[in-house]
Design an enzyme around this catalytic site. Structure first.
Site, PDB file in Angstrom:
ATOM      1  CG  PHE A   1       4.959  -2.307   1.101  1.00 20.18           C
ATOM      2  CD1 PHE A   1       4.596  -0.852   1.548  1.00 20.18           C
ATOM      3  CD2 PHE A   1       4.886  -2.660  -0.251  1.00 20.18           C
ATOM      4  CE1 PHE A   1       4.434  -0.240   0.642  1.00 20.18           C
ATOM      5  CE2 PHE A   1       4.809  -1.761  -1.005  1.00 20.18           C
ATOM      6  CZ  PHE A   1       4.575  -0.226  -0.695  1.00 20.18           C
TER       7      PHE A   1
ATOM      8  CE1 TYR B   1       4.638 -13.271  -6.870  1.00 17.62           C
ATOM      9  CE2 TYR B   1       4.758 -11.889  -8.818  1.00 17.62           C
ATOM     10  CZ  TYR B   1       4.411 -12.077  -7.512  1.00 17.62           C
ATOM     11  OH  TYR B   1       3.411 -10.952  -6.787  1.00 17.62           O
TER      12      TYR B   1
END
Length: 332
Positions: free
Chosen positions: A22, A155
């Site tokens: 993206f 993460y």
């Protein structure tokens, strides 16, 4: 986005890792339009061939299918490059909770491979995607770059480790690095499908189908939603910045305003309702909060404004209008 007014030399060779994703594909497109040569490295783990298909006909664009976990792929990709815009990563807090090992392999081991490859190739500057998740449990609002808390997910740990590695490589090997802490980026080409789809495209797809989107929690959680063109601007300014104080540090990449999930979905219903009036009446469903979610996120962008001249053009409303228009035209 037209980046010519940002003084990016059109003769640079620029590597974009994760360039079929993206953010990466939008960067490739903008930089190519400026007259630069772009090399894209991607393994299609989350990127899509269709994101870069229109670029393949451009003689200034080169695609390498490879994996940042493979050191040889990284060395091949960095050879002859002036700058690296490192976007390749496995995003998503829930994904990292479900599979911390792979997130670490890509985001930490892969990042280290890229740093070494860029160092050995003599790259002028290494600009990398950091994350607002690094702020963790910090209660400070707005978020200021030098005050962080403890990470709340695997993460977040991986993205903080990236910053530590970049700092050490700058001090040890004399590299120039800049980390960009992205705050909830959205816009054209963002994938609405899959278990780890971002909230805006996921909500858009549900609403376009007259299905009720599910908000995790009571909808009061808020984010500093950041349109893709603001992100492109910061990446370009990170390449062009000449101030010696502007390198070997990290920046928030955001607009500097926060929007609750309830406010977000109402804006989406309003803008999509201009195309289909039935969308305005779609009910909203509320579910449990997600593990590892930060309740509120708001960035200070003073540092980016001061050292890099950052001046974001897209607030949430202008960005959402652009994004909704793109989704309506491309995802029917």
């Amino acid at each position: 986005m037209d980046i010519k007014n940002l003084s990016l030399n059109p003769n640079y060779n620029i590597l974009v890792t994760g360039g079929a994703g993206f953010i990466g594909s939008n960067l490739c497109e903008a930089i190519l339009k400026n007259g630069n040569s772009v090399r894209c490295l991607d393994n299609y783990a989350t990127g899509k061939p269709e994101n870069i298909a229109p670029l393949l006909e451009n003689p200034s664009f080169e695609f390498i299918e490879g994996d940042i976990r493979n050191a040889e792929d990284c060395l091949k990709a960095c050879k002859g490059m002036d700058y690296v815009l490192h976007q390749a990563a496995l995003g998503s807090v829930p994904r990292s909770i479900n599979d911390p090992f792979t997130s670490n392999e890509v985001n930490v081991s892969g990042f280290l491979n890229m740093l070494i490859a860029a160092r050995d190739a003599g790259v002028k500057r290494f600009v990398y995607a950091a994350s607002s998740s690094t702020y963790g449990d910090s209660k400070n609002m707005p978020k200021v770059e030098d005050i962080i808390g403890k990470p709340l997910s695997p993460y977040a740990i991986t993205k903080y480790v990236n910053e530590l590695y970049a700092d050490v490589f700058a001090k040890t090997y004399g590299m120039e690095t800049i980390g960009l802490r992205y705050f909830n980026v959205f816009g054209r080409k963002q994938d609405p499908n899959g278990a780890y789809a971002a909230v805006i495209p996921k909500f858009v797809m549900h609403l376009m189908k007259h299905e009720s989107p599910t908000i995790n929690g009571d909808g009061s959680f808020s984010r500093d939603f950041t349109y893709i063109d603001n992100v492109i601007e910061m990446n370009v300014r990170s390449i062009t910045g000449k101030n010696p104080d502007a390198v070997n540090t990290v920046y928030n990449v955001a607009y500097g305003e926060r929007t609750s999930l309830n406010e977000l979905v109402e804006l989406l219903k309003e803008y999509l309702g201009e195309y289909d009036s039935k969308i305005s009446n779609v009910e909203i469903v509320y579910g449990p909060e997600r593990k590892g979610d930060v309740p509120h996120s708001l960035a200070s962008i003073d540092k980016a404004k001061s050292l890099l001249g950052y001046s974001p053009s897209y607030d949430i409303k202008r960005g959402l209008k652009q994004a909704v228009d793109w989704y309506w035209k491309n995802l029917q």
